[in-house]
Design a protein around this motif. Structure first.
Motif, PDB file in Angstrom:
ATOM      1  N   ILE B 668       0.858  -1.194   0.000  1.00  0.00           N
ATOM      2  CA  ILE B 668       0.000   0.000   0.000  1.00  0.00           C
ATOM      3  C   ILE B 668       0.886   1.233   0.000  1.00  0.00           C
ATOM      4  CG2 ILE B 668      -1.543   1.384   1.419  1.00  0.00           C
ATOM      5  CD1 ILE B 668      -3.173  -0.956   1.933  1.00  0.00           C
ATOM      6  N   VAL B 669       0.617   2.128  -0.861  1.00  0.00           N
ATOM      7  CA  VAL B 669       1.445   3.319  -0.994  1.00  0.00           C
ATOM      8  C   VAL B 669       0.578   4.545  -0.778  1.00  0.00           C
ATOM      9  CG1 VAL B 669       2.598   4.751  -2.720  1.00  0.00           C
ATOM     10  CG2 VAL B 669       3.216   2.362  -2.498  1.00  0.00           C
ATOM     11  N   GLU B 670       1.126   5.472  -0.028  1.00  0.00           N
ATOM     12  CA  GLU B 670       0.464   6.762   0.126  1.00  0.00           C
ATOM     13  C   GLU B 670       0.822   7.568  -1.116  1.00  0.00           C
ATOM     14  OE1 GLU B 670      -1.939   9.076   2.436  1.00  0.00           O
ATOM     15  OE2 GLU B 670      -1.008   7.296   3.293  1.00  0.00           O
ATOM     16  N   GLY B 671      -0.166   7.901  -1.897  1.00  0.00           N
ATOM     17  CA  GLY B 671       0.161   8.509  -3.177  1.00  0.00           C
ATOM     18  C   GLY B 671      -0.575   9.808  -3.446  1.00  0.00           C
ATOM     19  N   MET B 672       0.003  10.600  -4.338  1.00  0.00           N
ATOM     20  CA  MET B 672      -0.650  11.813  -4.817  1.00  0.00           C
ATOM     21  C   MET B 672      -1.185  11.498  -6.208  1.00  0.00           C
ATOM     22  SD  MET B 672      -1.349  15.052  -4.475  1.00  0.00           S
ATOM     23  CE  MET B 672      -0.268  15.867  -3.307  1.00  0.00           C
ATOM     24  N   PRO B 684       4.225   8.539  -5.508  1.00  0.00           N
ATOM     25  CA  PRO B 684       4.360   8.221  -4.081  1.00  0.00           C
ATOM     26  C   PRO B 684       4.676   9.484  -3.274  1.00  0.00           C
ATOM     27  CG  PRO B 684       5.660   6.701  -5.422  1.00  0.00           C
ATOM     28  CD  PRO B 684       5.153   7.762  -6.334  1.00  0.00           C
ATOM     29  N   ILE B 685       3.895   9.693  -2.229  1.00  0.00           N
ATOM     30  CA  ILE B 685       4.051  10.900  -1.421  1.00  0.00           C
ATOM     31  C   ILE B 685       5.469  10.987  -0.858  1.00  0.00           C
ATOM     32  CG2 ILE B 685       3.369  11.935   0.797  1.00  0.00           C
ATOM     33  CD1 ILE B 685       1.181  12.474  -1.009  1.00  0.00           C
ATOM     34  N   ALA B 686       6.050   9.834  -0.535  1.00  0.00           N
ATOM     35  CA  ALA B 686       7.365   9.831   0.093  1.00  0.00           C
ATOM     36  C   ALA B 686       8.408  10.518  -0.774  1.00  0.00           C
ATOM     37  CB  ALA B 686       7.784   8.392   0.380  1.00  0.00           C
ATOM     38  N   SER B 687       8.206  10.505  -2.094  1.00  0.00           N
ATOM     39  CA  SER B 687       9.208  11.108  -2.976  1.00  0.00           C
ATOM     40  C   SER B 687       8.924  12.571  -3.270  1.00  0.00           C
ATOM     41  CB  SER B 687       9.256  10.372  -4.311  1.00  0.00           C
ATOM     42  OG  SER B 687       9.057   9.015  -4.151  1.00  0.00           O
ATOM     43  N   ILE B 688       7.752  13.061  -2.853  1.00  0.00           N
ATOM     44  CA  ILE B 688       7.392  14.438  -3.186  1.00  0.00           C
ATOM     45  C   ILE B 688       7.942  15.388  -2.119  1.00  0.00           C
ATOM     46  CG2 ILE B 688       5.470  16.045  -3.523  1.00  0.00           C
ATOM     47  CD1 ILE B 688       3.816  13.747  -4.552  1.00  0.00           C
ATOM     48  N   ILE B 689       8.645  16.408  -2.579  1.00  0.00           N
ATOM     49  CA  ILE B 689       9.110  17.415  -1.633  1.00  0.00           C
ATOM     50  C   ILE B 689       8.056  18.500  -1.491  1.00  0.00           C
ATOM     51  CG2 ILE B 689      10.876  19.142  -1.144  1.00  0.00           C
ATOM     52  CD1 ILE B 689      12.822  17.433  -2.702  1.00  0.00           C
ATOM     53  N   GLU B 690       7.583  18.995  -2.623  1.00  0.00           N
ATOM     54  CA  GLU B 690       6.521  20.000  -2.571  1.00  0.00           C
ATOM     55  C   GLU B 690       5.822  20.086  -3.916  1.00  0.00           C
ATOM     56  OE1 GLU B 690       7.777  24.149  -2.498  1.00  0.00           O
ATOM     57  OE2 GLU B 690       9.833  23.477  -2.776  1.00  0.00           O
ATOM     58  N   THR B 691       4.659  20.671  -3.905  1.00  0.00           N
ATOM     59  CA  THR B 691       3.971  20.953  -5.166  1.00  0.00           C
ATOM     60  C   THR B 691       3.726  22.456  -5.202  1.00  0.00           C
ATOM     61  OG1 THR B 691       1.808  20.640  -4.173  1.00  0.00           O
ATOM     62  CG2 THR B 691       2.796  18.718  -5.171  1.00  0.00           C
ATOM     63  N   PHE B 739       3.460  22.045 -10.717  1.00  0.00           N
ATOM     64  CA  PHE B 739       4.773  21.404 -10.592  1.00  0.00           C
ATOM     65  C   PHE B 739       4.803  20.515  -9.359  1.00  0.00           C
ATOM     66  CE2 PHE B 739       5.865  24.950 -13.327  1.00  0.00           C
ATOM     67  CZ  PHE B 739       6.769  24.377 -14.204  1.00  0.00           C
ATOM     68  N   ILE B 740       5.409  19.372  -9.516  1.00  0.00           N
ATOM     69  CA  ILE B 740       5.647  18.500  -8.354  1.00  0.00           C
ATOM     70  C   ILE B 740       7.143  18.285  -8.265  1.00  0.00           C
ATOM     71  CG2 ILE B 740       5.220  16.236  -7.333  1.00  0.00           C
ATOM     72  CD1 ILE B 740       2.730  16.033  -9.055  1.00  0.00           C
ATOM     73  N   MET B 741       7.722  18.701  -7.146  1.00  0.00           N
ATOM     74  CA  MET B 741       9.153  18.494  -6.997  1.00  0.00           C
ATOM     75  C   MET B 741       9.377  17.132  -6.360  1.00  0.00           C
ATOM     76  SD  MET B 741      12.089  20.570  -4.982  1.00  0.00           S
ATOM     77  CE  MET B 741      11.648  22.194  -5.557  1.00  0.00           C
ATOM     78  N   ILE B 742      10.099  16.282  -7.085  1.00  0.00           N
ATOM     79  CA  ILE B 742      10.385  14.959  -6.536  1.00  0.00           C
ATOM     80  C   ILE B 742      11.874  14.847  -6.265  1.00  0.00           C
ATOM     81  CG2 ILE B 742       8.410  13.775  -7.549  1.00  0.00           C
ATOM     82  CD1 ILE B 742      10.298  12.866  -9.800  1.00  0.00           C
ATOM     83  N   GLU B 743      12.201  13.976  -5.326  1.00  0.00           N
ATOM     84  CA  GLU B 743      13.570  13.886  -4.877  1.00  0.00           C
ATOM     85  C   GLU B 743      14.024  12.437  -4.865  1.00  0.00           C
ATOM     86  OE1 GLU B 743      14.515  13.093  -1.283  1.00  0.00           O
ATOM     87  OE2 GLU B 743      16.474  14.052  -1.169  1.00  0.00           O
ATOM     88  N   LEU B 756      -3.518  18.380 -10.115  1.00  0.00           N
ATOM     89  CA  LEU B 756      -3.460  17.511  -8.936  1.00  0.00           C
ATOM     90  C   LEU B 756      -4.871  17.103  -8.586  1.00  0.00           C
ATOM     91  CD1 LEU B 756      -1.029  19.250  -6.404  1.00  0.00           C
ATOM     92  CD2 LEU B 756      -0.510  17.518  -8.104  1.00  0.00           C
ATOM     93  N   ILE B 757      -5.088  15.828  -8.261  1.00  0.00           N
ATOM     94  CA  ILE B 757      -6.422  15.408  -7.880  1.00  0.00           C
ATOM     95  C   ILE B 757      -6.520  15.278  -6.371  1.00  0.00           C
ATOM     96  CG2 ILE B 757      -8.149  13.581  -8.067  1.00  0.00           C
ATOM     97  CD1 ILE B 757      -7.043  13.044 -10.872  1.00  0.00           C
ATOM     98  N   GLY B 758      -5.550  14.651  -5.759  1.00  0.00           N
ATOM     99  CA  GLY B 758      -5.592  14.553  -4.297  1.00  0.00           C
ATOM    100  C   GLY B 758      -4.777  13.392  -3.801  1.00  0.00           C
ATOM    101  N   GLU B 759      -4.697  13.337  -2.469  1.00  0.00           N
ATOM    102  CA  GLU B 759      -3.892  12.314  -1.834  1.00  0.00           C
ATOM    103  C   GLU B 759      -4.755  11.092  -1.580  1.00  0.00           C
ATOM    104  OE1 GLU B 759      -1.604  14.654   1.208  1.00  0.00           O
ATOM    105  OE2 GLU B 759      -1.474  12.643   2.024  1.00  0.00           O
ATOM    106  N   GLN B 760      -4.209   9.906  -1.766  1.00  0.00           N
ATOM    107  CA  GLN B 760      -4.956   8.739  -1.340  1.00  0.00           C
ATOM    108  C   GLN B 760      -4.059   7.526  -1.216  1.00  0.00           C
ATOM    109  OE1 GLN B 760      -7.447   8.208  -5.199  1.00  0.00           O
ATOM    110  NE2 GLN B 760      -7.895   6.419  -3.937  1.00  0.00           N
ATOM    111  N   GLN B 761      -4.503   6.595  -0.390  1.00  0.00           N
ATOM    112  CA  GLN B 761      -3.755   5.348  -0.239  1.00  0.00           C
ATOM    113  C   GLN B 761      -4.146   4.423  -1.372  1.00  0.00           C
ATOM    114  OE1 GLN B 761      -4.066   3.290   3.438  1.00  0.00           O
ATOM    115  NE2 GLN B 761      -2.435   4.517   4.317  1.00  0.00           N
TER     116      GLN B 761
END
Lengths: 160, 800
Positions: B668-672, B684-691, B739-743, B756-761
Motif C-alpha cells: 500500500i502506498v500513500e500517493g498523490m 508516491p508521497i514519500a518522494s514528493i518534496i513540494e507541489t 509542478f511536483i518536486m520529486i527527490e 493535482l487530484i488529491g492524496e490517497q492510499q
C-alpha cells in the motif's frame, strides 16, 4: 501428464464444455472483413470494450491495460498488429481475453462470430511458397464448406 | 508407483528445512562457548528431523550429512565429554549446515542436489573419532579404523553408526545373498506412513530384490492406517550384510523402531521331550524331522537312526536332540516346533556361529504343556518372552533408542497450535481482494444513482461497512507483517565468522528485533543489512590491540536496532569503531572523479554518501569481506528498490551510524493522484518534496531546449510528464499546470503535470508480465471508480 495438456481452461464460453469438447473448436472473429479463428483452448472470455488505460513506452499495438474484475490485463489491437488501418471502436468491437503460457492478454477485434468445429482433416497448412507478403501469424487454414478461416498462431502473434 | 509426485511436499519440505536451519544456526552460534544439555538435545533433535525429512524426500546427500552431524551430537549427549573443542565443533556443524543450505538452494531452483558430501562427512567422522579418543571413549586403533572407514568406502553405504562399526567381519562375509525380514514402526503422529514406507522401499531398491511387503500395496491410502497400527513388514533378499541393511533402514525418517531379522539359514539346535506315556517316541521324533524336512536343511539328530526301536528309550530319557538350518526367525521356528503333538518340553537354541554358539544363542524354555492343545499359560509364554528377546536374536533396534522417542515427543506435542504457516501467494491474493473490496465499497456508497437522495439509514449502514472494511484491511496487512528478528539473528553468524577470520573481538547487540515489517520488504533488506554489518566489523571496528591503545574496550560493539517511526521503520546499525575517515573518502572520491563542486563545499553528510558509490572503498587492503568497493552501491539500490533510503553519520574515532529508513509495506502506498493527458497517475508521497504553481517568467530554456525553473533562488530541471512518456498533455502553459518536486538520492527535479487530484492510499499492483518494464512506471493501482492509475517510479526520472 499428457492429460493435463488437454485440460486447458475453458470457463466462460460454455459451462457444458469439458476437455473433449474443446478439441477442434475455434472461436472465429473478423478483422477487416476477413474471418480468423483462434483455438478455443486459449480463450477465457469475450468482453466488450471497456476503459483502456494507455501505458507509455509500449509498442503501438498494445493499446494499454484494462481492469478485468480486479486483474490488470494488457490489450492488443489485432488490426494494428496485422498492420491494418485502425478504426474507432464501436458496439461490435470485442476484446477476446486469451490465456497463453501464463500470459493473459486481451485481443481487440472488429467482432466475434461463433464457435466453429473444424476437424483436423479440414485444416491445411498455409501455402508453402515463402513469399514476402505471407502473414507469419497464420498457423493453418481451416475450411468449412466454402468459408475459409485463417487460424491464428497465438504464440507468434503474442511473442514475435 | 516408482515415481510418485512430490511436488506438493517439496514446498513444505523446503520451508521446514529453512526454519530448522535457521533455528539451528541460532543455537550453534549461541553455544559456541559450550553447549548446555538442552541445547545439545535441541540440536540433536533438529539434525534428526533434517535427516529424516531429507531421507523421505530421497535427498540422500543431505540426509547423510545431517546424519553425521547427528552422530556427533549423539556422542556429546550420551557421553557428555569434558574435553571438547567447541569452536572446532561449531565450525564443523556450520560447514555441514552450509552444505545442506547449498543443496536446499539447488532443490529450490528445481535442480538436483548432487554435491558429494563424502568429504565433509568423513571429516566430521574424523572429528568425532578424535573427540572419542580425547575423551577416552575409543581406543586409538578404533579411531584409525574408523578414519579408514570414513574414507571412500563410505560413499556407497550410509554412514554406519559406531555400534555397527564394531560388527564382526565374520558375519559380513557370511551373509551374502540373504533373506531378511524387516519390521518397521514409524513414530506416532508422523503421518503419511504409507508414503514413508514406500520411500523406504524405494531407497533400498538398488540393494534389495524379491521384495514382499505387508501390506502389499504400500502406497494405497488404506495402507496408511494398517502401517500405523501394525507397522510395516517387508521381506527381501539382498547381498548386503545384515549390518549394512540395518544401517540403510536406520536412515529412515521418523523411524521409531526397525527390527531386521536375517532369515538367512539360521542354525538352530532343539531338544524336544515328549510327554511321559505318550509312547512311540521314535515315531513322533521322526514325524518332527519329517515335517521339518520341507522347510529346513542340514538336519542332524541324536539318535541318528530315529525309527529304530532302541531310539525310543533314548528319546524318552534324554529328549530328542536335533539341529537344522532354516531361513526363519527364531520365533517362527519356535512356534512351529511348539505345535508338535504330545510335546512336553521344547528347548530351542539359535546357533549364531560355531564359536559363540552358547553365548550368543537364544535359549527359551517352554513350560510343560500337558496337552497338544495349547493351554492359556503356554500360549502366553512365548509371547511374554518375545518382548525381552532383542538381546540375542539379531533384532535390530535404532542405534539411538532413547533419542528418537524423546525427539518424537518434543515434535509430536507442540504446545497448542498457535501459529500456522501460509503460502505467501495466498496472502497476496487476499491483499488483492482486499483492495478490490475497498474499491467496490467506494463504488457502491458513492454510486452516482444515489446522488441527491436523502438516505439516512443507508448512510449509517455504509459507515458501518466502511469501518468493518477498514478493520479487515488492517488485519490483512498485519498478517503480512513479520518480525525482523529472523533477519537480525542471522547477523550473529556473520559477525562470528568475521571475528574468527579477522581476529577481531566484536559483540553484536540486537535491539527492537520484534519490530514488524512486510514480508516482501524483509526479503529485500537482508542482503543490504549484511553488507553494512560486514562493513562495520571490517572497516569500523579496530583490532583489539589498537583498541586497547586507544583506551577503548578491546571488545568492539556493533548495535543493530530497529524501531517504528511513523509509517516507516528505522533500522540503525551503529559501531564504536574508528569512524569514517573523511579526508580519505574525499581523496578517493576526487581520484575517482566523483566531485561535482569545489571540495570545500561538501558537507560531512555529502561526503559520507560517497561511500555508497560503486568502486569506492577506503579499505586499502582487500579482505574476504570488503574492500573491493562493491557492496555499498548494492546496499543503496536494494534499499531504494523497496522505497527506502539510507543515511550515514560518523564521528571520527567514535564510530559510524547507518540509518536505514524503510517503508512498513510495499503493498500500500500513500500517493498523490495527478492527471496528465486524460490519464491518472499516482506519485508516491514519500518522494514528493513540494507541489507548487509557477509563472512563465520563472521558467527558462537552455540552448538544447531543456526547461529549467528557479524557485527560491535555486534552479531545478523541469520534466514535462507528457514529454517524458511521449504523449500529449491537456495543459501546455506553465500557469495552468502544476509542478511536483520529486527527490531521489539528494537530487531533485520538477515534474510538470496537468492537475493535482488529491492524496490517497493505493494498493499497488504490478503491471502484467506481457508488458516489459517501463522506465518511470513502477506498477499500477485501481481507483475507486474502477479506473487504472499508473504509479510513477521516481527513480526512473533520474536514471539518465
Amino acid at each position: 501428464m499428457s492429460m493435463d495438456d488437454k485440460q486447458q481452461p475453458n470457463k466462460n464460453i460454455d459451462e457444458n464444455f469439458d476437455e473433449d469438447t474443446t478439441k477442434d473448436k475455434y472461436l472465429t472473429f473478423v478483422i477487416d472483413g476477413e474471418d480468423y479463428g483462434i483455438d478455443i483452448c486459449n480463450v477465457i472470455e469475450i468482453i466488450t470494450v471497456t476503459a483502456i488505460t494507455w501505458v507509455p513506452e509500449t509498442p503501438p499495438e498494445i493499446k494499454g491495460i484494462i481492469n478485468l474484475r480486479g486483474s490488470i490485463v494488457p490489450v492488443i489491437d489485432v488490426r494494428v498488429r496485422f498492420k491494418k488501418e485502425e478504426k474507432p471502436y464501436d458496439e461490435f468491437t470485442c476484446i477476446i481475453v486469451t490465456e497463453y503460457n501464463e500470459y493473459t492478454v486481451g485481443l481487440i477485434v472488429d467482432t466475434v462470430n461463433e464457435v466453429l468445429l473444424i476437424p483436423e482433416e479440414a485444416i491445411s497448412s498455409p501455402p508453402n511458397a515463402k513469399l514476402k507478403y505471407q502473414n507469419k501469424f497464420i498457423k493453418n487454414i481451416g475450411k468449412i464448406g466454402d468459408n475459409v478461416q485463417l487460424l491464428l498462431d497465438v504464440d507468434k502473434f503474442l511473442f514475435s | 508407483m516408482a515415481d510418485f509426485s512430490r511436488e506438493s511436499m517439496l514446498d513444505m519440505f523446503i520451508y521446514e528445512m529453512n526454519q530448522l536451519l535457521e533455528q539451528l544456526e541460532q543455537l550453534i552460534i549461541q553455544g559456541e562457548d559450550g553447549y548446555s544439555m538442552d541445547e545439545i538435545n535441541e540440536i540433536f533433535r533438529i539434525m534428526h528431523t533434517i535427516k529424516g525429512s531429507a531421507a523421505m524426500m530421497l535427498y540422500d546427500n543431505v540426509s547423510k550429512t545431517a546424519h553425521s552431524v547427528e552422530d556427533l551430537f549423539f556422542f556429546l549427549r550420551e557421553e557428555n565429554p569434558s574435553n571438547v573443542d567447541y569452536s572446532k565443533l561449531t565450525d564443523f556443524v556450520l560447514e555441514g549446515m552450509d552444505f545442506i543450505k547449498a543443496e536446499l538452494g539447488k532443490i529450490e531452483e528445481g535442480s538436483t542436489p548432487d554435491a558429494d558430501p563424502t568429504d565433509i562427512i568423513s571429516r566430521i567422522k574424523g572429528f568425532l573419532q578424535q573427540l572419542k579418543v580425547e575423551n577416552g571413549k575409543a581406543s586409538p586403533e578404533e579411531a584409525a579404523q574408523a578414519a579408514q572407514a570414513a574414507s571412500p568406502a563410505v560413499q556407497t553405504a550410509s554412514a554406519p553408526s559406531e555400534a555397527k562399526a564394531e560388527s564382526s567381519a565374520a558375519q559380513n562375509q557370511a551373509s551374502l545373498n540373504n533373506r531378511y525380514i524387516a519390521k518397521i514402526k514409524f513414530e506416532e503422529g508422523c503421518e503419511m506412513e504409507n508414503v514413508r514406507a514406500f520411500t523406504l522401499v524405494n531407497n533400498l531398491k538398488d540393494v534389495i530384490y524379491d521384495v514382499v511387503t505387508d501390506p502389499a500395496d504400500v502406497v494405497a491410502e488404506a495402507s496408511e492406517a494398517i502401517i500405523k497400527k501394525n507397522g510395516f513388514t517387508m521381506t527381501f533378499s539382498s547381498d548386503k550384510s545384515y549390518e549394512e541393511i540395518c544401517s540403510l533402514i536406520d536412515t529412515t525418517v521418523y523411524l521409531e523402531s526397525a527390527e531386521v531379522q536375517a532369515c538367512a539359514l539360521n542354525r538352530y539346535s532343539a531338544i524336544i521331550k515328549f510327554e511321559e506315556g505318550c509312547e512311540m517316541e521314535n515315531i513322533r521324533a521322526f514325524t518332527v524331522i519329517h515335517n521339518l524336512e520341507d522347510k529346513a536343511s542340514n538336519i542332524t539328530h541324536i539318535p541318528e537312526d530315529v525309527v529304530s526301536e532302541a531310539s525310543t528309550e533314548i528319546i524318552r530319557r534324554d529328549g530328542f536332540k536335533f539341529e537344522f538350518s532354516i531361513g526363519k526367525p527364531y520365533d517362527d521356528v519356535y512356534e512351529m516346533l511348539y505345535q508338535t503333538v504330545f510335546l512336553k518340553e521344547l528347548h530351542l537354541e539359535q546357533i549364531k556361529s560355531e564359536s559363540e554358539s552358547t553365548e550368543a544363542a537364544e535359549v527359551k524354555e517352554a513350560a510343560p504343556a500337558p496337552t497338544p492343545a495349547p493351554a492359556p499359560a503356554p500360549a502366553a509364554a512365548p509371547k511374554a518372552q518375545k518382548e525381552e528377546k532383542p538381546k540375542a536374536a539379531p533384532a535390530k533396534k535404532k542405534p539411538e533408542p532413547k533419542a528418537a522417542p524423546a525427539a518424537a515427543a518434543a515434535k509430536k506435542q507442540p504446545p497448542a497450535q498457535q501459529m500456522i504457516s501460509v503460502n505467501i501467494g495466498k496472502l497476496d491474493h487476499l491483499m488483492n481482494l482486499m483492495g478490490e473490496l475497498v474499491i467496490s465499497e467506494a463504488m457502491t456508497t458513492q454510486n452516482p444513482d444515489l446522488d441527491g437522495l436523502e438516505l439516512e439509514s443507508f448512510n449509517k449502514s455504509a459507515r458501518q461497512l466502511r469501518k468493518i472494511i477498514n478493520d479487515v484491511q488492517d488485519t490483512v496487512m498485519s498478517m503480512r507483517m513479520v518480525p525482523l528478528s529472523g533477519t537480525f539473528l542471522k547477523m550473529h553468524r556473520i559477525v562470528r565468522d568475521m571475528c574468527k577470520n579477522l581476529g577481531k573481538n566484536v559483540e553484536l547487540v540486537i535491539e527492537g528485533e520484534e519490530t514488524e515489517v512486510d514480508k516482501n520488504i524483509i526479503e529485500h533488506i537482508s542482503d543490504p543489512l549484511m553488507h553494512i554489518i560486514r562493513n562495520s566489523v571490517d572497516h569500523g571496528i579496530e583490532m583489539p590491540e589498537d583498541r586497547a591503545m586507544l583506551g577503548k574496550d578491546e571488545k568492539g560493539t556493533v548495535t543493530l536496532e530497529a524501531k517504528n517511526s511513523g509509517g516507516e521503520v528505522l533500522i540503525i546499525v551503529k559501531d564504536d569503531g574508528s569512524g569514517i575517515d573523511k579526508e580519505k573518502v574525499m581523496a578517493k572520491a576526487k581520484a575517482s572523479g566523483l566531485l561535482k563542486k569545489p571540495e570545500e563545499e561538501y558537507t560531512d553528510k555529502e561526503i559520507y554518501q560517497f561511500i555508497f558509490h560503486a568502486g569506492l572503498s577506503t579499505n586499502d587492503t582487500v579482505t574476504n569481506y570488503s574492500g573491493r568497493g562493491v557492496g555499498m552501491d548494492v546496499v543503496v539500490s536494494n534499499i531504494e528498490a523497496v522505497g527506502g533510503s539510507i543515511i550515514v553519520d560518523s564521528a571520527e574515532g567514535e564510530g559510524t551510524t547507518n540509518i536505514l529508513k524503510i517503508p512498513l509495506t510495499l503493498a500500500i502506498v500513500e500517493g498523490m493522484l495527478i492527471k496528465m493527458g486524460g490519464t491518472k497517475y499516482t506519485v508516491p508521497i514519500a518522494s514528493i518534496i513540494e507541489t507548487f504553481k509557477a509563472k512563465q517568467e520563472n521558467v527558462f530554456m537552455d540552448p538544447d531546449g531543456n526547461e529549467m525553473i528557479t524557485l527560491r533562488g535555486n534552479v531545478y530541471n523541469v520534466v514535462r510528464l507528457s514529454e517524458f512518456f511521449g504523449t500529449t498533455a491537456e495543459v501546455e502553459t506553465i500557469e495552468d499546470g502544476v509542478f511536483i518536486m520529486i527527490e531521489n538520492e539528494g537530487q531533485s527535479v520538477c515534474l510538470f503535470v496537468d492537475e493535482l487530484i488529491g492524496e490517497q492510499q493505493v494498493v499497488v499492483k504490478s503491471l502484467p508480465k506481457y508488458i516489459k518494464k517501463i522506465k518511470g512506471i513502477s506498477g499500477c493501482t485501481l481507483l475507486g471508480n474502477g479506473d487504472i492509475s499508473l504509479i510513477i517510479d521516481v527513480v526512473g526520472f533520474f536514471d539518465k
